[in-house]
Scaffold this motif. Sequence first.
Motif, mmCIF file in Angstrom:
data_model
loop_
_atom_site.group_PDB
_atom_site.id
_atom_site.type_symbol
_atom_site.label_atom_id
_atom_site.label_comp_id
_atom_site.label_asym_id
_atom_site.label_seq_id
_atom_site.Cartn_x
_atom_site.Cartn_y
_atom_site.Cartn_z
ATOM 1 N N ILE A 60 -11.743 4.639 -1.859
ATOM 2 C CA ILE A 60 -11.731 3.104 -1.407
ATOM 3 C C ILE A 60 -13.085 2.717 -1.421
ATOM 4 C CG2 ILE A 60 -11.809 2.144 0.884
ATOM 5 C CD1 ILE A 60 -9.322 3.865 1.784
ATOM 6 N N VAL A 61 -14.200 3.616 -1.205
ATOM 7 C CA VAL A 61 -15.560 3.029 -1.373
ATOM 8 C C VAL A 61 -15.917 2.546 -2.948
ATOM 9 C CG1 VAL A 61 -17.966 3.764 -1.524
ATOM 10 C CG2 VAL A 61 -16.595 4.317 0.541
ATOM 11 N N ARG A 67 -2.591 2.007 -8.414
ATOM 12 C CA ARG A 67 -3.513 2.815 -7.859
ATOM 13 C C ARG A 67 -3.659 1.886 -6.590
ATOM 14 N NH1 ARG A 67 -8.264 3.703 -11.583
ATOM 15 N NH2 ARG A 67 -9.446 4.446 -9.694
ATOM 16 N N GLY A 68 -2.916 1.028 -6.201
ATOM 17 C CA GLY A 68 -3.452 -0.094 -5.098
ATOM 18 C C GLY A 68 -2.963 0.705 -3.759
ATOM 19 N N VAL A 69 -3.720 0.289 -2.750
ATOM 20 C CA VAL A 69 -3.780 0.449 -1.399
ATOM 21 C C VAL A 69 -3.079 -0.896 -0.361
ATOM 22 C CG1 VAL A 69 -4.828 1.402 0.572
ATOM 23 C CG2 VAL A 69 -5.461 2.196 -1.755
ATOM 24 N N VAL A 70 -2.287 -0.385 0.504
ATOM 25 C CA VAL A 70 -1.847 -1.564 1.401
ATOM 26 C C VAL A 70 -3.038 -1.855 2.200
ATOM 27 C CG1 VAL A 70 -0.158 -2.033 3.369
ATOM 28 C CG2 VAL A 70 0.560 -0.958 1.361
ATOM 29 N N SER A 71 -3.164 -3.137 2.420
ATOM 30 C CA SER A 71 -4.269 -3.720 3.355
ATOM 31 C C SER A 71 -3.527 -3.892 4.741
ATOM 32 C CB SER A 71 -5.026 -4.893 2.966
ATOM 33 O OG SER A 71 -5.810 -5.389 4.071
ATOM 34 N N MET A 115 -1.657 3.174 3.296
ATOM 35 C CA MET A 115 -0.791 3.977 2.394
ATOM 36 C C MET A 115 -0.890 3.171 1.032
ATOM 37 S SD MET A 115 3.577 3.398 2.826
ATOM 38 C CE MET A 115 3.417 4.383 4.381
ATOM 39 N N SER A 116 -0.401 4.129 -0.049
ATOM 40 C CA SER A 116 -0.531 3.594 -1.453
ATOM 41 C C SER A 116 0.680 2.814 -1.521
ATOM 42 C CB SER A 116 -0.280 4.911 -2.318
ATOM 43 O OG SER A 116 1.060 5.514 -2.304
ATOM 44 N N THR A 117 0.311 1.659 -2.483
ATOM 45 C CA THR A 117 1.372 0.678 -2.735
ATOM 46 C C THR A 117 2.446 1.104 -3.239
ATOM 47 O OG1 THR A 117 -0.414 -0.901 -3.138
ATOM 48 C CG2 THR A 117 1.749 -1.540 -3.959
#
Length: 442
Positions: free
Chosen positions: A269-270, A40-44, A59-61
Amino acid sequence: MRPHASVLHLDLDAFFAAVEQRDKPSLRGKPVVVGGTGGRGVVSTASYEARAYGVRSAMSTREARARCPHAAYLSGRFEAYRSTSAAVMAVLRDCSPLVEPLSLDEAFVDLAEAGLPDLEVSTVTALAEELRARVREVTGGLTASVGVASSKFLAKIASDLRKPDGLVVIEPGTELDLLRPLHVSVIPGVGPATVERLRRAGVHTVAELERVSQEELVRLVGKAQGQALFHLARAEDDRAVVPDRETKSVSVEGTYETDLTDRQQMSAIVTRQANEVAKRLRASGLSGRTVTIKVRLYDFTTLSRSSTLPAPTDDPATVARLARTLLEDLDTSGGVRLLGVGVSGLADWIQEDLFAAGSEAEAPEESAPDVEDEPDQAGARWRDTGPQSWAPGMDVVHAEHGRGWVWGSGRGVVTVRFETAETPPGPVRSFRADDPSLSRWQ
């Protein structure tokens, strides 16, 4: 607009990834992705090598791994980013007392307060080059893209024109000549949805946008965004550089390369940010009563909303629930470039049973926080999660082999590459996850 090009915008290039490449010699020149490493990660942040494969922030990992499976996926090291950012901000504040940080890697500087003998283009260009050189020196080789112009809007556009490691100074009087041929997507907040609406109206460039009346723009994209686009298409922006004041709070925030428009994505994200804030509160033995969200819109307008609890909490579900409720009350239809969650009104106690009901069901189901978020300058120290949680990229030290970083872990094994910023690419070794000789490097 100002009569002189006296607003400078500095943006550290692929900041998180660049810090990782600086400190990990084996990753230099290779694709690096920093963010949530789970499903469920998101690219920083993605290094420019990873961006060549289409990997982007927010973008989703999962999608990033599909596009660039051979990249190094790291969970992030906040202390390294914070200390590097502090060094850069110190350089900027040595130049001018008016520095407005937008995030750890980005800031506006008012050169009218820099004590320059004049504000001629040659003078501000020389100062900008000096700042870039000093940033490279204090960060151990990181590059920054810089724009200088007569307004914040134009300075931001200028810094994006020659990335990475570029400098663009827009001479006064040439602003519209530069803007008009550019595609409308260069304007903050003009994302894919707005681009499509404008395209259907026959608007592709800023010059074409300039010819559209304010009433027509409001009809096309809504009141707030339509009014903003009407003025920005004419390079009209008189916002001042306003330095942030330190607050006694714990917070995280993330700036996104592509403006966010999906409400569900923003809510997710929040929630992750609230989870991280709560973890930092607990790590520092703190709690807080006031939950605040920070939203920077496409036009750099910054909004904040707060809600105060009857008693302090460090519960992630409670913080997330309040943050999502506050977000729901804001109009984000034009696009969001920054989201943040903070807790203030700090205390060193909590009323345990006040928020116990329902906490488990609503807490984010992630064993570790996704790292698309940036800690603020007043944020609590990152928690040591212990040897049972070896995060990819984490700094470690071995009693025999010395310092290195976690390459990966799983099934009771942790793999470490032994190297530092000052050494050549080092060897890789694997150990039991509970090996007493291996510990986190503080």
